[in-house]
Motif scaffolding. Structure first.
Motif, PDB file in Angstrom:
ATOM      1  N   ASP A   1       0.777  -1.204  -0.045  1.00 17.49           N
ATOM      2  CA  ASP A   1      -0.041  -0.217  -0.215  1.00 17.49           C
ATOM      3  C   ASP A   1       0.921   1.218  -0.186  1.00 17.49           C
ATOM      4  N   VAL A   2       1.169   1.798  -1.078  1.00 20.96           N
ATOM      5  CA  VAL A   2       2.233   3.009  -1.077  1.00 20.96           C
ATOM      6  C   VAL A   2       1.473   4.071  -0.704  1.00 20.96           C
ATOM      7  N   VAL A   3       0.292   4.607  -0.958  1.00 19.59           N
ATOM      8  CA  VAL A   3      -0.369   5.574  -0.089  1.00 19.59           C
ATOM      9  C   VAL A   3      -0.035   5.364   1.450  1.00 19.59           C
ATOM     10  N   GLY A   4      -0.265   4.455   1.940  1.00 16.65           N
ATOM     11  CA  GLY A   4      -0.402   4.114   3.353  1.00 16.65           C
ATOM     12  C   GLY A   4       0.957   4.199   3.909  1.00 16.65           C
ATOM     13  N   LEU A   5       2.060   3.678   3.019  1.00 13.58           N
ATOM     14  CA  LEU A   5       3.485   3.959   3.293  1.00 13.58           C
ATOM     15  C   LEU A   5       3.877   5.202   3.416  1.00 13.58           C
ATOM     16  N   GLY A   6       3.313   5.983   2.378  1.00 12.24           N
ATOM     17  CA  GLY A   6       3.605   7.497   2.480  1.00 12.24           C
ATOM     18  C   GLY A   6       3.094   8.157   3.651  1.00 12.24           C
ATOM     19  N   LYS A   7       1.903   7.737   3.823  1.00 11.48           N
ATOM     20  CA  LYS A   7       1.266   8.448   5.277  1.00 11.48           C
ATOM     21  C   LYS A   7       2.074   8.311   6.610  1.00 11.48           C
ATOM     22  N   ALA A   8       2.397   6.929   6.656  1.00 13.42           N
ATOM     23  CA  ALA A   8       3.041   6.587   7.852  1.00 13.42           C
ATOM     24  C   ALA A   8       4.523   7.083   7.874  1.00 13.42           C
ATOM     25  N   LEU A   9       5.526   6.981   6.951  1.00 15.15           N
ATOM     26  CA  LEU A   9       6.625   7.604   6.516  1.00 15.15           C
ATOM     27  C   LEU A   9       6.666   9.034   6.972  1.00 15.15           C
TER      28      LEU A   9
ATOM     29  N   LYS B   1       6.822  20.216   2.724  1.00 11.63           N
ATOM     30  CA  LYS B   1       5.622  20.339   2.273  1.00 11.63           C
ATOM     31  C   LYS B   1       5.260  20.611   0.836  1.00 11.63           C
ATOM     32  N   ALA B   2       6.444  20.962   0.065  1.00 14.79           N
ATOM     33  CA  ALA B   2       6.678  21.030  -1.376  1.00 14.79           C
ATOM     34  C   ALA B   2       6.208  19.784  -1.966  1.00 14.79           C
ATOM     35  N   ALA B   3       6.806  18.691  -1.450  1.00 18.76           N
ATOM     36  CA  ALA B   3       6.662  17.193  -1.998  1.00 18.76           C
ATOM     37  C   ALA B   3       5.343  16.831  -1.627  1.00 18.76           C
ATOM     38  N   LEU B   4       4.659  17.211  -0.577  1.00 22.10           N
ATOM     39  CA  LEU B   4       3.199  16.481  -0.339  1.00 22.10           C
ATOM     40  C   LEU B   4       2.361  17.285  -1.214  1.00 22.10           C
TER      41      LEU B   4
ATOM     42  N   GLY C   1       4.214  10.838   0.781  1.00 23.66           N
ATOM     43  CA  GLY C   1       4.857  11.008   2.250  1.00 23.66           C
ATOM     44  C   GLY C   1       6.231  11.391   1.959  1.00 23.66           C
ATOM     45  N   CYS C   2       6.757  12.172   3.026  1.00 24.36           N
ATOM     46  CA  CYS C   2       8.018  12.746   2.871  1.00 24.36           C
ATOM     47  C   CYS C   2       8.787  12.793   4.174  1.00 24.36           C
ATOM     48  N   THR C   3      10.071  12.586   4.296  1.00 26.02           N
ATOM     49  CA  THR C   3      10.686  12.529   5.825  1.00 26.02           C
ATOM     50  C   THR C   3      12.302  12.854   5.318  1.00 26.02           C
ATOM     51  N   ILE C   4      13.030  12.740   6.357  1.00 28.69           N
ATOM     52  CA  ILE C   4      14.500  12.853   6.383  1.00 28.69           C
ATOM     53  C   ILE C   4      15.083  11.430   6.034  1.00 28.69           C
ATOM     54  N   SER C   5      15.879  11.182   5.226  1.00 28.96           N
ATOM     55  CA  SER C   5      16.457   9.931   4.894  1.00 28.96           C
ATOM     56  C   SER C   5      17.635   9.640   5.981  1.00 28.96           C
TER      57      SER C   5
ATOM     58  N   VAL D   1      13.659  12.316   1.720  1.00 28.42           N
ATOM     59  CA  VAL D   1      13.066  11.289   0.775  1.00 28.42           C
ATOM     60  C   VAL D   1      11.606  11.189   0.727  1.00 28.42           C
ATOM     61  N   ALA D   2      10.950  11.349  -0.558  1.00 26.87           N
ATOM     62  CA  ALA D   2       9.587  11.169  -0.649  1.00 26.87           C
ATOM     63  C   ALA D   2       9.332  10.099  -1.471  1.00 26.87           C
ATOM     64  N   VAL D   3       8.001   9.477  -1.232  1.00 23.43           N
ATOM     65  CA  VAL D   3       7.601   8.108  -1.959  1.00 23.43           C
ATOM     66  C   VAL D   3       6.490   8.427  -2.915  1.00 23.43           C
ATOM     67  N   ILE D   4       6.357   7.809  -3.966  1.00 21.65           N
ATOM     68  CA  ILE D   4       5.457   8.039  -5.075  1.00 21.65           C
ATOM     69  C   ILE D   4       5.502   6.579  -5.768  1.00 21.65           C
ATOM     70  N   ASP D   5       4.426   6.393  -6.546  1.00 15.05           N
ATOM     71  CA  ASP D   5       4.123   5.155  -7.153  1.00 15.05           C
ATOM     72  C   ASP D   5       4.377   5.260  -8.765  1.00 15.05           C
ATOM     73  N   ASP D   6       4.784   6.395  -9.241  1.00 12.09           N
ATOM     74  CA  ASP D   6       5.013   6.692 -10.654  1.00 12.09           C
ATOM     75  C   ASP D   6       6.381   7.480 -11.006  1.00 12.09           C
ATOM     76  N   GLU D   7       7.266   7.026 -11.758  1.00 16.52           N
ATOM     77  CA  GLU D   7       8.489   7.843 -12.018  1.00 16.52           C
ATOM     78  C   GLU D   7       7.985   9.121 -12.652  1.00 16.52           C
ATOM     79  N   LEU D   8       7.551   9.315 -13.575  1.00 17.12           N
ATOM     80  CA  LEU D   8       7.195  10.802 -14.117  1.00 17.12           C
ATOM     81  C   LEU D   8       6.618  11.538 -12.896  1.00 17.12           C
ATOM     82  N   ALA D   9       5.879  11.244 -12.124  1.00 17.30           N
ATOM     83  CA  ALA D   9       5.476  12.056 -11.144  1.00 17.30           C
ATOM     84  C   ALA D   9       6.403  12.293  -9.985  1.00 17.30           C
ATOM     85  N   GLY D  10       7.154  11.208  -9.871  1.00 15.35           N
ATOM     86  CA  GLY D  10       8.602  11.421  -9.044  1.00 15.35           C
ATOM     87  C   GLY D  10       9.520  12.398  -9.745  1.00 15.35           C
ATOM     88  N   ASN D  11       9.623  12.661 -10.791  1.00 15.26           N
ATOM     89  CA  ASN D  11      10.329  13.689 -11.385  1.00 15.26           C
ATOM     90  C   ASN D  11      10.040  15.099 -10.999  1.00 15.26           C
ATOM     91  N   ALA D  12       8.597  15.237 -11.195  1.00 17.29           N
ATOM     92  CA  ALA D  12       7.922  16.488 -10.894  1.00 17.29           C
ATOM     93  C   ALA D  12       7.990  16.840  -9.443  1.00 17.29           C
TER      94      ALA D  12
END
Lengths: 364, 364
Positions: free
Chosen positions: A269-277, A299-302, A308-312, A319-330
């Motif tokens: 669950d990538v959305v849940g992963l981001g939320k918890a992260l 804030k900008a990442a979200l 989700g986003c936090t410190i690596s 580090v931010a997480v997403i389920d799509d590479e293009l969206a990741g680039n943006a």
């Protein structure tokens, strides 16, 4: 000048009788609980040259502070080991270091992450009749929060183990690499364990060492947006920022988020992963203000759609997480802009997938 | 004498126009974030009588303190609701309470767990033209640490929802039942959520309500050994025993155990589940000394082969886990003996499986 270093494993002559007790071998490791070596004779090299790669890692993952980490694909360190007749049997020498900041790293194996881990593996295997030279290619920058030291240690541990026929277990390799981490940033396996094992790893305990592999479903897409600013965030300073005591309400909150994070990984669950992260109320709030612009970057990442986003690790990489590479680039663009605009820091970004393999031998 | 209680949902006359806005309906619930009601007219009963069962639950599960719980099969509370022309439309009356300690429970719906939850569901559904009478069969003893109040609330919520055509979501039912828990033991869903949903449930957050179902694999065997001593452990006293602040090292430890517990549930690793369940360093060490014999009971369970043991909910019931029913019976004997020998308490035991269904309608 490269320095040769012998290690302290007793030679066969110190034991009486022809069969050395396994326990004597095991005493060579300071943390012996997981050493599974079952040979009573010194293993011989199965090849004269081995090259191994270990990936970057993201430790902590928000509420997983100090016990959870994952490996990311495509960037990492490379260690080559070679049987070297010019090195005294039972000793190791670091012949060269290339890549990121080679001059900042010692070629004394006792003060080099790769060297320490290689020595530990040789100790565990009780190598006494072969000398090795080691070459380190730093693909990861130092102090970036991407497990640079862990990657060096993991690659070295795997390389030496491969050279002698892969006799050690994954746990042994983690213990060997932990010896290295202990000198650099503390006895924490949340970088070395995923660097060696790949994927997500939970460290349940050290005595005994209990590592739990958290399999993220193969069919799911998961991208890490890693944005590293030009800023030094020393692990020591970041650790000093932590509170000594935590309010019960915050403890319960972070614990439930850690549980949710583990569930999200296993359930894909990538959305849940981001939320918890994103939900850490204990560590991130103390550390983020020490990295200029970090709060705005999150804030900008979200706002740009990251789940989700936090410190690596201990930072400064975000580090931010997403389920799509293009969206990741943006998202990466927005995060870079936020570091510049709010933290006055230049930053570079990578959008990477999960590394599911961990440290492995690679072809020359 | 049973007491009738009307609730405060506005009548249609308070709205102007023919179509009432959904938001007005939703405002009837104090926690409206999950109310998924999509009808704009008052639902009518689909039957005149419904009986519902809700299982016992084990909350906390060691390091899952305040956010994790599971349902156990075979014991629980039963609530029957009946359309009653003698009760004023839009009101509810508790007609009778049987089973465990009926005289300790109020028949005023505002002071009865089942009554409060039933009222909440009627509010959410905006029932104004039908009166109900409610009958409660207490299968669970009060204050045992087995989610007695939660079972009453869950059974009542499900019964009323079934009567009006199952319009509410699981989250709505949890919110309704939480209203009841709030009055009895605090706003915690770690009993009501598994009582309604079955299996293991993680409560990630309340605002918004986010519940994570942790599916324990169907093919795996899991038995709970529940040993209840004749001793009162009031939730209030057990909560007062908790520390206000927690050392960082203990926080990290418990967090990692909570993560390991979640992983063990999802991976069907009963040994790992037991290990994690047993590993709480924050709550159990403070509460166990308040239950005579508890520490010895835990030791006895582990020595008898249990994979793990801790306090169920706020106690006094002790819960151990194992993967075999016969072994569970033997462990139960040892635990009963330890309560008697070390705590001077008589105790009774049950060896139960996971309830995977949660609260449900049953035949009369």
């Amino acid at each position: 000048m490269a320095t040769a270093m012998s290690f302290l494993c007793p030679s066969p002559a110190t034991f009486k009788g022809t069969e050395m007790p396994i326990a004597r071998f095991r005493c060579c490791s300071s943390n012996t609980n997981s050493v599974s070596l079952n040979t009573r004779t010194e293993p011989q090299p199965v090849t004269t040259f081995v090259k191994a790669f270990a990936p970057a890692t993201v430790a902590n993952l928000g509420p997983g502070f100090d016990f959870l980490g994952c490996a990311v694909d495509g960037i990492g360190d490379i260690v080559s080991v070679r049987v070297d007749p010019e090195v005294r049997p039972g000793e190791i020498r670091i012949s060269d270091i290339t890549g990121h900041a080679p001059n900042k790293l010692s070629t004394n194996p006792l003060w080099n992450c790769a060297g320490i881990a290689a020595i530990e593996v040789m100790k565990m295997l009780a190598i006494r009749s072969v000398g090795l030279s080691l070459s380190l290619q730093k693909g990861l920058p130092l102090g970036s929060g991407l497990g640079s030291s862990a990657a060096s240690a993991a690659a070295a541990a795997v390389a030496v183990n491969e050279m002698f026929g892969k006799r050690l277990s994954v746990e042994d390799l983690v213990v060997a690499s932990l010896k290295s981490e202990e000198k650099v940033s503390g006895y924490h396996a949340d970088n070395v364990a995923p660097a060696i094992m790949g994927g997500f790893v939970l460290i349940q305990s050290y005595e005994p060492l209990r590592l739990i592999e958290l399999k993220f479903p193969a069919e799911k897409e998961l991208y890490f947006v890693l944005v590293s600013p030009e800023f030094e965030a020393p692990t020591k300073k970041m650790r000093a920022a932590l509170p000594g005591e935590i309010a019960m309400a915050h403890h319960v909150w972070n614990c439930s988020q850690a549980g949710a994070l583990v569930a999200a990984v296993l359930q894909g669950d990538v959305v849940g992963l981001g939320k918890a992260l994103s939900s850490d109320k204990i560590v991130e709030p103390r550390r983020a203000p020490l990295i200029p612009g970090m709060e705005a970057v999150k804030k900008a990442a979200l706002q740009a759609g990251a789940f989700g986003c936090t410190i690596s690790g201990a930072g400064p990489t975000a580090v931010a997480v997403i389920d799509d590479e293009l969206a990741g680039n943006a998202i990466a663009e927005h995060m870079i802009h936020a570091f510049l605009h709010h933290g006055n820091l230049k930053a570079s970004a990578k959008v990477l997938q999960l590394d599911r393999l961990g440290a492995r031998r690679i072809l020359d």
